[in-house]
Structure formats: structure tokens, C-alpha cells
Motif scaffolding. Sequence first.
Motif, PDB file in Angstrom:
ATOM      1  N   ILE A   3       0.815  -1.218   0.000  1.00 49.19           N
ATOM      2  CA  ILE A   3       0.000   0.000   0.000  1.00 49.19           C
ATOM      3  C   ILE A   3       0.851   1.271   0.000  1.00 49.19           C
ATOM      4  O   ILE A   3       0.309   2.363   0.145  1.00 49.19           O
ATOM      5  CB  ILE A   3      -0.980   0.020   1.188  1.00 49.19           C
ATOM      6  CG1 ILE A   3      -0.239  -0.064   2.524  1.00 49.19           C
ATOM      7  CG2 ILE A   3      -2.003  -1.096   1.052  1.00 49.19           C
ATOM      8  CD1 ILE A   3      -1.109   0.158   3.746  1.00 49.19           C
ATOM      9  N   GLY A   4       2.169   1.123  -0.132  1.00 50.01           N
ATOM     10  CA  GLY A   4       3.011   2.314  -0.136  1.00 50.01           C
ATOM     11  C   GLY A   4       4.474   1.970  -0.207  1.00 50.01           C
ATOM     12  O   GLY A   4       4.859   0.808  -0.358  1.00 50.01           O
ATOM     13  N   GLU A   5       5.301   3.009  -0.094  1.00 52.66           N
ATOM     14  CA  GLU A   5       6.745   2.817  -0.120  1.00 52.66           C
ATOM     15  C   GLU A   5       7.449   3.979   0.576  1.00 52.66           C
ATOM     16  O   GLU A   5       6.888   5.067   0.707  1.00 52.66           O
ATOM     17  CB  GLU A   5       7.248   2.685  -1.555  1.00 52.66           C
ATOM     18  CG  GLU A   5       7.068   3.930  -2.391  1.00 52.66           C
ATOM     19  CD  GLU A   5       7.549   3.750  -3.832  1.00 52.66           C
ATOM     20  OE1 GLU A   5       8.135   2.712  -4.152  1.00 52.66           O
ATOM     21  OE2 GLU A   5       7.328   4.672  -4.626  1.00 52.66           O
ATOM     22  N   GLN A  74       7.807  -3.503  11.797  1.00 54.93           N
ATOM     23  CA  GLN A  74       6.361  -3.649  11.933  1.00 54.93           C
ATOM     24  C   GLN A  74       5.850  -2.668  12.969  1.00 54.93           C
ATOM     25  O   GLN A  74       6.546  -2.301  13.894  1.00 54.93           O
ATOM     26  CB  GLN A  74       5.971  -5.079  12.307  1.00 54.93           C
ATOM     27  CG  GLN A  74       6.319  -5.479  13.718  1.00 54.93           C
ATOM     28  CD  GLN A  74       5.830  -6.887  14.025  1.00 54.93           C
ATOM     29  OE1 GLN A  74       5.336  -7.589  13.169  1.00 54.93           O
ATOM     30  NE2 GLN A  74       5.978  -7.294  15.271  1.00 54.93           N
ATOM     31  N   GLY A  75       4.615  -2.231  12.780  1.00 54.69           N
ATOM     32  CA  GLY A  75       4.001  -1.289  13.696  1.00 54.69           C
ATOM     33  C   GLY A  75       2.630  -0.910  13.189  1.00 54.69           C
ATOM     34  O   GLY A  75       1.974  -1.684  12.489  1.00 54.69           O
ATOM     35  N   PRO A  85      -6.650   1.641  14.140  1.00 52.60           N
ATOM     36  CA  PRO A  85      -5.236   1.653  13.740  1.00 52.60           C
ATOM     37  C   PRO A  85      -5.006   0.837  12.467  1.00 52.60           C
ATOM     38  O   PRO A  85      -5.693  -0.150  12.209  1.00 52.60           O
ATOM     39  CB  PRO A  85      -4.521   1.014  14.925  1.00 52.60           C
ATOM     40  CG  PRO A  85      -5.459   1.148  16.074  1.00 52.60           C
ATOM     41  CD  PRO A  85      -6.842   1.121  15.491  1.00 52.60           C
ATOM     42  N   LEU A  86      -4.029   1.244  11.689  1.00 47.80           N
ATOM     43  CA  LEU A  86      -3.664   0.559  10.458  1.00 47.80           C
ATOM     44  C   LEU A  86      -2.348  -0.181  10.695  1.00 47.80           C
ATOM     45  O   LEU A  86      -1.286   0.440  10.773  1.00 47.80           O
ATOM     46  CB  LEU A  86      -3.499   1.571   9.322  1.00 47.80           C
ATOM     47  CG  LEU A  86      -3.069   1.029   7.966  1.00 47.80           C
ATOM     48  CD1 LEU A  86      -4.167   0.140   7.373  1.00 47.80           C
ATOM     49  CD2 LEU A  86      -2.739   2.172   7.018  1.00 47.80           C
ATOM     50  N   TRP A 102       0.401  -4.439   4.058  1.00 47.86           N
ATOM     51  CA  TRP A 102      -0.716  -4.465   5.000  1.00 47.86           C
ATOM     52  C   TRP A 102      -1.409  -5.809   4.861  1.00 47.86           C
ATOM     53  O   TRP A 102      -1.516  -6.355   3.767  1.00 47.86           O
ATOM     54  CB  TRP A 102      -1.703  -3.354   4.679  1.00 47.86           C
ATOM     55  CG  TRP A 102      -2.984  -3.446   5.424  1.00 47.86           C
ATOM     56  CD1 TRP A 102      -3.226  -2.997   6.687  1.00 47.86           C
ATOM     57  CD2 TRP A 102      -4.213  -4.014   4.967  1.00 47.86           C
ATOM     58  NE1 TRP A 102      -4.525  -3.260   7.034  1.00 47.86           N
ATOM     59  CE2 TRP A 102      -5.150  -3.898   5.988  1.00 47.86           C
ATOM     60  CE3 TRP A 102      -4.595  -4.630   3.783  1.00 47.86           C
ATOM     61  CZ2 TRP A 102      -6.449  -4.346   5.877  1.00 47.86           C
ATOM     62  CZ3 TRP A 102      -5.893  -5.087   3.671  1.00 47.86           C
ATOM     63  CH2 TRP A 102      -6.807  -4.935   4.724  1.00 47.86           C
ATOM     64  N   ARG A 103      -1.851  -6.360   5.991  1.00 42.99           N
ATOM     65  CA  ARG A 103      -2.604  -7.603   5.959  1.00 42.99           C
ATOM     66  C   ARG A 103      -3.722  -7.499   6.970  1.00 42.99           C
ATOM     67  O   ARG A 103      -3.520  -7.060   8.105  1.00 42.99           O
ATOM     68  CB  ARG A 103      -1.680  -8.774   6.313  1.00 42.99           C
ATOM     69  CG  ARG A 103      -2.381 -10.102   6.259  1.00 42.99           C
ATOM     70  CD  ARG A 103      -1.429 -11.203   6.513  1.00 42.99           C
ATOM     71  NE  ARG A 103      -0.927 -11.102   7.878  1.00 42.99           N
ATOM     72  CZ  ARG A 103      -0.312 -12.072   8.514  1.00 42.99           C
ATOM     73  NH1 ARG A 103      -0.076 -13.193   7.903  1.00 42.99           N
ATOM     74  NH2 ARG A 103       0.095 -11.918   9.744  1.00 42.99           N
ATOM     75  N   ARG A 104      -4.916  -7.879   6.540  1.00 44.57           N
ATOM     76  CA  ARG A 104      -6.066  -7.841   7.439  1.00 44.57           C
ATOM     77  C   ARG A 104      -5.829  -8.813   8.593  1.00 44.57           C
ATOM     78  O   ARG A 104      -5.508  -9.972   8.357  1.00 44.57           O
ATOM     79  CB  ARG A 104      -7.342  -8.206   6.694  1.00 44.57           C
ATOM     80  CG  ARG A 104      -8.597  -8.049   7.518  1.00 44.57           C
ATOM     81  CD  ARG A 104      -9.840  -8.389   6.722  1.00 44.57           C
ATOM     82  NE  ARG A 104      -9.948  -7.639   5.476  1.00 44.57           N
ATOM     83  CZ  ARG A 104     -10.403  -6.395   5.387  1.00 44.57           C
ATOM     84  NH1 ARG A 104     -10.773  -5.762   6.475  1.00 44.57           N
ATOM     85  NH2 ARG A 104     -10.478  -5.793   4.225  1.00 44.57           N
TER      86      ARG A 104
END
Length: 155
Positions: A3-5, A74-75, A85-86, A102-104
Motif C-alpha cells: 500500500i506504499g513505499e 512492523q508497527g 489503527p492501520l 498491509w494484511r487484514r
Amino acid sequence: MNIGEFKLVNNRLLGSIATRTIDLPRLGLRPVESTNDKAPAYEIVALNVGNRWVQVGALWEAVARNTTGEAFLQGSIDDPSLPEPLPIALFGTTEEGMRVAWRRPQRRDDFGMATRTGSRPETPEGGDGFGPSTAGNDGGLMGGSGRFDEDEPIY
């Protein structure tokens, strides 16, 4: 899901995260200097509407439990504007860039038993650590009157 970098720009780790409902176009990773083993490795900062950097999360160093033993960060990102929170993880290096994954989280069934990985620790007696039951076969309290007296304190 990526979802990003984050990339090294002018000696700063800058990046972005975007999903269908979240757009964080300018994020930074600020190293944390601490002698505490439980301190995060980085604070996640974002530009607010006043163009000021504010902390929105933190990242800790971790190692993959698979055969690769890959190191990663990780955080989570959290802010009052987010519904929850994401949780995120960053893979890669500061020199080559890091991708944001990201993982659900796996949720348990509200009516079923929780699924645990691994085994539960046993007590020296071989039990589950809760001790013997205080309930008799009929469900009543064993070894007492089964009622509380108003004069006795309840703890």
C-alpha cells in the motif's frame, strides 16, 4: 498487499501510503534514539493541515519466523481521524527503498473457539494453570454456603 513505499531522500526516509479510503502522501520515518530494548526503531510522522510534522505511529524491528529469517519493521499508524489503527510492515532496506505491506488481521468467530498456533504452556503439575474447580457436579459452589453475606467483604 502493498500500500506504499519509503525511500531515502536527502538523508531522510520519506514515503506515502494510499488505500481506497486513506491517502497519506507525505510520511517520514524518524529514527528513535533510546537505550530501552522495547523502544521503537522509528516514529512515523506525517504533515498535518498546518504543515507541521506530527507523530502518527511507530515501527519496531522484527524477524520473520519462516525459513528466511528476513528482518523487517512492523508497527501501526493511528490517528483520531482513522476508524481504527492501520497495522503495517516495511520490507526492504533504507538504501534500496522499503515497500509498505498491509494484511487484514485474522478475526476469530464470536461464537467459536479461538484458534491458537503452537501449544499452550503447561504448569509443573501438568494442568492448565487454573487449578482445581470450585464448582460441584450440580454447578454449585463446593466448600462453602454458596451465598455471600452482606457483612463479608467481596474482593
